[in-house]
Design an enzyme around this catalytic site. Structure first.
Site, PDB file in Angstrom:
ATOM      1  N   VAL A  29       0.838  -1.202   0.000  1.00 43.68           N
ATOM      2  CA  VAL A  29       0.000   0.000   0.000  1.00 43.68           C
ATOM      3  C   VAL A  29       0.879   1.259   0.000  1.00 43.68           C
ATOM      4  CG1 VAL A  29      -1.701   1.317   1.329  1.00 43.68           C
ATOM      5  CG2 VAL A  29      -2.000  -1.141   1.004  1.00 43.68           C
ATOM      6  N   ALA A  57       1.917   1.724  -3.534  1.00 46.05           N
ATOM      7  CA  ALA A  57       0.802   2.203  -4.355  1.00 46.05           C
ATOM      8  C   ALA A  57       0.503   3.676  -4.085  1.00 46.05           C
ATOM      9  CB  ALA A  57      -0.445   1.354  -4.083  1.00 46.05           C
ATOM     10  N   GLU A  58       0.411   4.067  -2.826  1.00 45.71           N
ATOM     11  CA  GLU A  58       0.088   5.459  -2.517  1.00 45.71           C
ATOM     12  C   GLU A  58       1.201   6.395  -2.964  1.00 45.71           C
ATOM     13  OE1 GLU A  58      -1.611   8.450   0.902  1.00 45.71           O
ATOM     14  OE2 GLU A  58      -1.490   6.314   1.349  1.00 45.71           O
ATOM     15  N   SER A  59       2.433   5.987  -2.789  1.00 42.56           N
ATOM     16  CA  SER A  59       3.560   6.813  -3.222  1.00 42.56           C
ATOM     17  C   SER A  59       3.538   7.008  -4.739  1.00 42.56           C
ATOM     18  CB  SER A  59       4.879   6.165  -2.802  1.00 42.56           C
ATOM     19  OG  SER A  59       4.949   6.047  -1.399  1.00 42.56           O
TER      20      SER A  59
END
Length: 141
Positions: free
Chosen positions: A59, A62-64
């Site tokens: 996660v 993904a967020e980065s």
């Protein structure tokens, strides 16, 4: 003056120094008109105790990746980006090699952005499917 893809990726990766991205060895490796790709090595540093990739590290990748993609398409002199919601469906485990996150725009608004982020392994197997919402907020003067 237009900056080359290589120079932009180098600049993006330099911004990762002394951050979670450096700790997890996340590297931005490619981008296009509506996407950005990053990779992260799968080593014991990002494993769960049983030796597979930790969902939290996935996660974070993904967020980065989605947040960096949002930065590519806004005026960073006037705005900053924050994630406001992320969901993840982990569908397959991986214990070595690299994982790749490809963030693609589903919505590219002036204020909010929505991304589909597929995390895959070295063989292009789907590891996780994520959705990220970001917001561009004006910088205070």
């Amino acid at each position: 003056m237009q900056i080359s893809k290589e120079e932009l990726l180098k600049k993006a990766n330099e911004q990762c120094k002394n951050t979670l991205l450096e700790t997890l060895e996340i590297e931005m490796i490619d981008f296009g008109d509506d996407y950005l790709v990053a990779r992260m090595p799968v080593t014991p540093k990002v494993h769960q105790p049983d030796g597979v990739l930790h969902g939290g590290a996935t996660v974070a990748l993904a967020e980065s990746t989605g947040s960096f993609a949002a930065h590519l398409f806004i005026d960073v002199e006037k705005y900053f980006v924050r994630g406001i919601e992320i969901t993840a469906n982990h569908v397959k485990g991986v214990s070595e090699g690299f994982v790749y996150a490809k963030a693609k725009f589903l919505h590219k608004g002036r204020t909010t952005q929505l991304f589909e982020i597929k995390v895959t392994d070295d063989n292009d197997n789907l590891i996780s499917f994520c959705k990220l919402s970001t917001i561009a907020l004006p910088k205070q003067k």
